[in-house]
Design an enzyme around this catalytic site. Structure first.
Site, PDB file in Angstrom:
ATOM      1  N   LYS A  26       0.862  -1.195   0.000  1.00  0.00           N
ATOM      2  CA  LYS A  26       0.000   0.000   0.000  1.00  0.00           C
ATOM      3  C   LYS A  26       0.892   1.236   0.000  1.00  0.00           C
ATOM      4  CE  LYS A  26      -4.421   1.026   0.160  1.00  0.00           C
ATOM      5  NZ  LYS A  26      -5.586   0.238  -0.295  1.00  0.00           N
TER       6      LYS A  26
ATOM      7  N   ASP B  70      -7.098   4.431  -4.533  1.00  0.00           N
ATOM      8  CA  ASP B  70      -7.716   4.282  -3.207  1.00  0.00           C
ATOM      9  C   ASP B  70      -8.337   5.654  -2.925  1.00  0.00           C
ATOM     10  OD1 ASP B  70      -7.753   2.235  -0.785  1.00  0.00           O
ATOM     11  OD2 ASP B  70      -7.434   4.182   0.129  1.00  0.00           O
TER      12      ASP B  70
HETATM   13  P1  NDP Z   1     -12.985   7.924  -2.844  1.00  0.00           P
HETATM   14  O1  NDP Z   1     -11.927   8.921  -2.594  1.00  0.00           O
HETATM   15  O2  NDP Z   1     -13.499   7.729  -4.211  1.00  0.00           O
HETATM   16  O3  NDP Z   1     -14.247   8.212  -1.905  1.00  0.00           O
HETATM   17  C1  NDP Z   1     -14.130   8.230  -0.530  1.00  0.00           C
HETATM   18  C2  NDP Z   1     -15.465   8.673   0.058  1.00  0.00           C
HETATM   19  O4  NDP Z   1     -15.433   8.537   1.465  1.00  0.00           O
HETATM   20  C3  NDP Z   1     -15.772  10.124  -0.229  1.00  0.00           C
HETATM   21  O5  NDP Z   1     -17.158  10.296  -0.292  1.00  0.00           O
HETATM   22  C4  NDP Z   1     -15.180  10.821   0.988  1.00  0.00           C
HETATM   23  O6  NDP Z   1     -15.759  12.085   1.257  1.00  0.00           O
HETATM   24  C5  NDP Z   1     -15.494   9.845   2.082  1.00  0.00           C
HETATM   25  N1  NDP Z   1     -14.423   9.924   3.092  1.00  0.00           N
HETATM   26  C6  NDP Z   1     -13.127   9.646   2.931  1.00  0.00           C
HETATM   27  N2  NDP Z   1     -12.438   9.861   4.049  1.00  0.00           N
HETATM   28  C7  NDP Z   1     -13.326  10.288   4.937  1.00  0.00           C
HETATM   29  C8  NDP Z   1     -13.212  10.664   6.268  1.00  0.00           C
HETATM   30  N3  NDP Z   1     -12.047  10.654   6.935  1.00  0.00           N
HETATM   31  N4  NDP Z   1     -14.351  11.047   6.902  1.00  0.00           N
HETATM   32  C9  NDP Z   1     -15.527  11.041   6.246  1.00  0.00           C
HETATM   33  N5  NDP Z   1     -15.694  10.705   4.963  1.00  0.00           N
HETATM   34  C10 NDP Z   1     -14.597  10.324   4.317  1.00  0.00           C
HETATM   35  O7  NDP Z   1     -12.423   6.546  -2.253  1.00  0.00           O
HETATM   36  P2  NDP Z   1     -12.909   5.067  -2.548  1.00  0.00           P
HETATM   37  O8  NDP Z   1     -14.381   5.045  -2.747  1.00  0.00           O
HETATM   38  O9  NDP Z   1     -12.016   4.489  -3.549  1.00  0.00           O
HETATM   39  O10 NDP Z   1     -12.545   4.338  -1.161  1.00  0.00           O
HETATM   40  C11 NDP Z   1     -13.479   4.223  -0.090  1.00  0.00           C
HETATM   41  C12 NDP Z   1     -13.028   3.111   0.836  1.00  0.00           C
HETATM   42  O11 NDP Z   1     -12.979   1.872   0.105  1.00  0.00           O
HETATM   43  C13 NDP Z   1     -11.648   3.266   1.450  1.00  0.00           C
HETATM   44  O12 NDP Z   1     -11.633   2.674   2.723  1.00  0.00           O
HETATM   45  C14 NDP Z   1     -10.762   2.447   0.512  1.00  0.00           C
HETATM   46  O13 NDP Z   1      -9.585   2.034   1.153  1.00  0.00           O
HETATM   47  C15 NDP Z   1     -11.690   1.287   0.218  1.00  0.00           C
HETATM   48  N6  NDP Z   1     -11.423   0.507  -0.988  1.00  0.00           N
HETATM   49  C16 NDP Z   1     -11.315   1.108  -2.209  1.00  0.00           C
HETATM   50  C17 NDP Z   1     -11.100   0.329  -3.323  1.00  0.00           C
HETATM   51  C18 NDP Z   1     -11.046   0.910  -4.698  1.00  0.00           C
HETATM   52  O14 NDP Z   1     -10.938   0.145  -5.644  1.00  0.00           O
HETATM   53  N7  NDP Z   1     -11.141   2.219  -4.873  1.00  0.00           N
HETATM   54  C19 NDP Z   1     -10.940  -1.125  -3.233  1.00  0.00           C
HETATM   55  C20 NDP Z   1     -11.161  -1.653  -1.907  1.00  0.00           C
HETATM   56  C21 NDP Z   1     -11.373  -0.832  -0.841  1.00  0.00           C
HETATM   57  P3  NDP Z   1     -14.962  13.403   0.798  1.00  0.00           P
HETATM   58  O15 NDP Z   1     -14.917  13.345  -0.700  1.00  0.00           O
HETATM   59  O16 NDP Z   1     -15.761  14.530   1.340  1.00  0.00           O
HETATM   60  O17 NDP Z   1     -13.604  13.289   1.422  1.00  0.00           O
HETATM   61  O1  2IT Z   2      -7.992  -1.437  -0.884  1.00  0.00           O
HETATM   62  C1  2IT Z   2      -7.907  -1.908  -2.030  1.00  0.00           C
HETATM   63  O2  2IT Z   2      -8.011  -3.110  -2.251  1.00  0.00           O
HETATM   64  C2  2IT Z   2      -7.688  -0.979  -3.139  1.00  0.00           C
HETATM   65  N1  2IT Z   2      -7.622   0.228  -2.916  1.00  0.00           N
HETATM   66  C3  2IT Z   2      -7.500  -1.498  -4.537  1.00  0.00           C
HETATM   67  C4  2IT Z   2      -6.103  -1.968  -4.751  1.00  0.00           C
HETATM   68  C5  2IT Z   2      -5.764  -2.372  -6.154  1.00  0.00           C
HETATM   69  O3  2IT Z   2      -4.573  -2.696  -6.357  1.00  0.00           O
HETATM   70  O4  2IT Z   2      -6.615  -2.379  -7.043  1.00  0.00           O
END
Ligand code: NDP
Ligand code: 2IT
Length: 444
Positions: free
Chosen positions: A126, A166
């Site tokens: 990561k 992420d």
């Molecule tokens: P994005 O940046 O696209 O979206 C994150 C969302 O969560 C936004 O709406 C954001 O609001 C909100 N958010 C983030 N941090 C905070 C915080 N500290 N407090 C309140 N709201 C928060 O990220 P992703 O959707 O990609 O990721 C979301 C989660 O999923 C994370 O935990 C990530 O690690 C996990 N994840 C992502 C993957 C991927 O493929 N993208 C794969 C597997 C897991 P705002 O915009 O206002 O900050």
């Molecule tokens: O938390 C996760 O699994 C991710 N942010 C996606 C990682 C990836 O390599 O696609």
């Protein structure tokens, strides 16, 4: 003291001020007790757990860039290469002001088991930075990404370590990083995933985490005699994972009624309008107040609150520790019967325990959000064979992977006499493959 407790204590002592890392390690090690107890002598001699909880290596570096006013800004960049016993390091890059080494280590540690669960050959890693893309111009984001990659490119490669998106890292950031990698290294290779479709990205990667979350949730419900159709779903977050979770939930006949960002949340009793949410978040990069302004049925509230809405299923899709014990009590009192994590470690340990003790079906993120990284691995396969698969091909592989993950963790939980404890099942199933590979490869 038993081996598990000794190793956990060592982690806490040697990694002060890293509470999220301690939490992730605690959850995994506690789940592994039955496996460790059955093999204690061998694992101790091999120092298997010490080798699992100490990353192979971690990089920390300065990221200087120039803002639109001509001012030099300095951020800190990180990459933790945790474990490559079953494949090249693989895991996203988080860009958020809250990022520190402890956060990156918790995410990298989780990634080892998640990646193992996918059944694909990817190790755990990561990265990230305390850079905040919010409110920055495209040029500023590019300047940051180029500087970040100028250093990161020394440590990554298509067969070494393959970062992806992420929080805060989407297609725009991946594009700028890929461009800089190519410019410095002069190599066109699948060094990042989540790329644009015109330069090696995979169809369905954008949708994969949210879609995968729903494929697994549907299977978990089915195996417990329930149907997702007609159920009310509460979702947190309004980013990549949340948007496509909402979309797939609707396609499966459920009704998602909430979403949230870091300033507020939406309750939309008629069901979230995905097209509008995409327009607000993906195109305009605006706040959720904009959604409410254009949608008469929606109520906007400042602060936190989605877990107070009555629901059947809750899908936390924003960030770590966003679902507390208090929230868990509210969900149970309101009749929620399933929680599947879209985010990484969104549920606190005491909340998880409360949900499980109260009969809520609970699937941990390392299983239920694995569809994103699994599809990243499919992107790597397509890059290696220099071909692109259709959306349907990727999506059907993703569906099978998620259904298989659920059955693997369900079986592992049953094997160790903890039927229905999917946290234990996920950790054990993820661990078994990695442990086997580590032992086979000797002391390294
Ligand atoms: P994005 O940046 O696209 O979206 C994150 C969302 O969560 C936004 O709406 C954001 O609001 C909100 N958010 C983030 N941090 C905070 C915080 N500290 N407090 C309140 N709201 C928060 O990220 P992703 O959707 O990609 O990721 C979301 C989660 O999923 C994370 O935990 C990530 O690690 C996990 N994840 C992502 C993957 C991927 O493929 N993208 C794969 C597997 C897991 P705002 O915009 O206002 O900050
Ligand atoms: O938390 C996760 O699994 C991710 N942010 C996606 C990682 C990836 O390599 O696609």
């Amino acid at each position: 003291m038993g081996y598990v407790d000794e190793v956990y204590q060592m982690v806490v002592e040697k990694n002060p001020s890293q509470p999220e890392f301690h939490q992730a390690v605690k959850e995994v090690l506690d789940s592994l007790r039955p496996v460790i107890d059955a093999n204690e002598e061998k694992y101790r001699k091999e120092a298997l757990l010490e080798r699992l909880v100490i990353p192979d290596r971690q990089f920390q570096f300065r990221v200087p860039w120039v803002d639109d006013k001509g001012q030099v800004q300095v951020n800190t960049g990180y990459r933790v290469q945790f474990n490559n016993s079953i494949g090249p390091y693989k895991g996203g890059i988080r860009l958020h002001p809250s990022v520190n080494i402890g956060i990156i280590k918790f995410l990298g540690f989780e990634q080892i088991f998640k990646n193992s669960l996918t059944g694909l050959p990817i190790g755990g890693g990561k990265g990230g930075s305390d850079f905040d893309p919010k409110g920055k111009s495209d040029r500023e984001v590019m300047a940051f990404c180029q500087s970040f990659m100028t250093e990161l490119c020394k440590y990554i490669g298509a067969d070494t370590d393959v970062p992806a998106g992420d929080i805060g890292t989407g297609a725009r950031e991946i594009g700028y990083m890929f461009g800089q990698y190519k410019k410095i290294k002069g190599v066109y290779e699948g060094v990042l995933t989540g790329k644009g479709l015109s330069y090696g990205g995979s169809l369905a990667r954008t949708e994969a985490t949210g879609y995968g979350l729903l494929y697994l949730t549907e299977e978990m419900l089915k195996c417990n005699g329930k149907d997702i159709k007609g159920k009310t779903v509460v979702v947190s977050g309004a980013g990549n994972v949340a948007i496509y979770a909402i979309q797939k939930a609707q396609q499966l006949g459920a009704k998602p009624v909430t979403c949230s960002d870091s300033t507020g949340w939406i309750y939309d009793p008629e069901g979230i309008d995905v097209a509008l949410l995409k327009e607000v978040k993906e195109v305009k990069r605006a706040r959720l107040t904009e959604y409410a302004a254009q949608r008469p049925s929606a109520q906007y509230h400042e602060g936190k609150g989605v877990w107070t809405v009555k629901c059947d299923i809750a899908l936390p899709c924003a960030t770590q520790n966003e679902l507390s014990l208090e929230d868990a009590k509210t969900l149970v009192a309101n009749g929620c019967f399933a929680v599947a994590e879209g985010a990484n470690m969104p549920t606190t340990l005491d909340a998880t325990q409360y949900l499980q003790e109260n009969g809520v079906l609970f699937c941990p993120g390392k299983a239920s959000n694995a569809g994103g990284v699994a599809t990243s691995a499919l992107e790597m396969s397509q890059n290696s064979e220099r071909l692109s698969w259709t959306f349907e091909e990727v999506d059907s592989k993703l569906q099978k992977i998620m259904v298989d993950i659920f059955h693997n963790l369900d079986d592992a939980a049953k094997r160790y006499g903890h039927e229905g404890n999917y946290v234990m099942g996920a950790n054990i199933a993820g661990f078994e493959k990695v442990a086997d590979a580590m032992l086979a490869q000797g002391v390294c």
